[in-house]
Design a protein around this motif. Structure first.
Motif, mmCIF file in Angstrom:
data_model
loop_
_atom_site.group_PDB
_atom_site.id
_atom_site.type_symbol
_atom_site.label_atom_id
_atom_site.label_comp_id
_atom_site.label_asym_id
_atom_site.label_seq_id
_atom_site.Cartn_x
_atom_site.Cartn_y
_atom_site.Cartn_z
ATOM 1 N N LEU A 236 0.660 -1.199 0.058
ATOM 2 C CA LEU A 236 -0.082 -0.059 -0.117
ATOM 3 C C LEU A 236 0.907 1.414 -0.079
ATOM 4 N N LEU A 239 1.871 2.171 -3.274
ATOM 5 C CA LEU A 239 0.714 2.586 -3.920
ATOM 6 C C LEU A 239 0.483 4.239 -3.835
ATOM 7 N N ALA A 241 0.361 5.385 -0.570
ATOM 8 C CA ALA A 241 -0.534 5.534 0.648
ATOM 9 C C ALA A 241 0.309 5.774 1.865
ATOM 10 N N VAL A 256 -5.664 6.091 -0.475
ATOM 11 C CA VAL A 256 -5.850 4.893 -1.315
ATOM 12 C C VAL A 256 -7.371 4.566 -0.901
ATOM 13 N N ASP A 257 -8.150 4.048 -1.741
ATOM 14 C CA ASP A 257 -9.657 3.754 -1.322
ATOM 15 C C ASP A 257 -9.635 2.231 -1.168
ATOM 16 N N THR A 260 -9.030 -0.078 -4.161
ATOM 17 C CA THR A 260 -7.724 -0.527 -4.700
ATOM 18 C C THR A 260 -6.998 -1.093 -3.797
#
Length: 306
Positions: A236, A239, A241, A256-257, A260
């Protein structure tokens, strides 16, 4: 439609409204929100011709209220639940309004039934609870079957059943294509009642948006439950986050949602036991947005952050 244009109101040296502008459109329930002293009641009173603006204007259907020939047929309003004379019965209170506006008594009976007061129609208002007086005020607002409804703090004094009733009533009126403006300082109640919000503070418009967009704007993080949290955290982070471990082995991811996170975990064959998007409550959001516009607060409130 209601149109407020550059509305300014001074009471001596006090500036109650400061070039306030907004529109209220038919078909949705619009919440008019702000802390005590924000200018909500002043705005409504100017709309109804009870106060005169220092400058600017408030129009209902492109006219000032004073120019509407039969206003009860076009605008229904409740600004004070105690407006009815305590010595009159509910029926006679509405019958007087009806007679002065060319409305028959059958309509009086109909609105009393609509607001749930038919069984006490011939009892004197002095014996009514605050919630019953609120219902009577709303009956008066609906008496002329108006296209515009203005209500100031209409849930005060209502019990849980009454609050549910006013919600469904307002939504039904909006669904009929009417313009519904509901003034309050309680975001918690507006969150489940209105579709669109106008938030003011110190006489200025702070925010105008839909309730859905307001919720979406303040999503804060995602709580992740996984037995592979240690392996998932660096993924994460990669990504973009910001990831923090919780005391009970979970992860809190910001930036980040949830979809994802789920896709990334699946790609890495990491099991997920829970994904919980978390947002600030709408009450928290409201307090944060209006924190600089609150007129009265204690020392604790001044030093605390929302």
């Amino acid at each position: 439609m209601i149109a407020v244009r550059e509305l300014t109101k001074r009471y001596g040296t006090t500036l109650a409204l400061d070039h306030l502008s907004f529109e209220v459109r038919p078909g949705v329930v619009t919440g008019f929100l702000g802390p005590n002293g924000a200018g909500k009641s002043t705005t409504l009173r100017i709309m109804l011709g009870l106060h005169h603006p220092t400058s600017g204007e408030a129009l209902v259907g492109n006219r000032r209220y004073a120019r509407i020939r039969r206003p009860i047929h076009e605008v229904g309003a409740v600004l004070d639940a105690d407006a009815a004379h305590p010595g009159r019965t509910a029926f006679h209170h509405l019958a007087c309004l009806a007679r002065s506006n060319g409305i028959g008594r059958t309509r009086v009976t109909a609105v009393l039934e609509q607001v749930g007061l038919a069984s006490v129609a011939h009892k004197r208002v002095r014996g009514f609870s605050l919630g019953m007086r609120q219902r009577l005020g709303i009956a008066g607002a609906l008496l002329g079957d108006p296209a515009v409804i203005l209500l100031d703090e209409p849930v005060n004094g209502l019990d849980a059943a009454g609050i549910r009733w006013i919600r469904s009533t307002l939504r039904s009126l909006a669904a009929q294509g009417r313009t519904v403006l509901l003034s309050s300082h309680l975001m918690s109640e507006m969150a489940v009642t209105v579709d669109h919000v106008l938030i003011i503070g110190r006489g200025r418009l702070l925010e105008e948006t839909s309730m859905t967009r307001l919720r979406d704007r303040f999503e804060r993080d995602v709580l992740v439950r996984s037995p592979g949290a240690a392996q998932l955290a660096p993924i994460l982070t990669g990504l973009g986050a910001s990831v923090t471990a919780t005391d009970d082995g979970g992860l809190v991811a910001v930036g980040v949602d949830a979809p994802t996170i789920g896709d990334a975990a699946a790609a890495a064959s990491i099991p997920i036991h829970g994904l919980t998007p978390r947002s600030a409550t709408l009450e928290d959001v409201y307090l944060e947005m209006t924190s600089e516009a609150v007129e009265y607060r204690t020392v604790e409130e001044r030093t605390a952050r929302p």
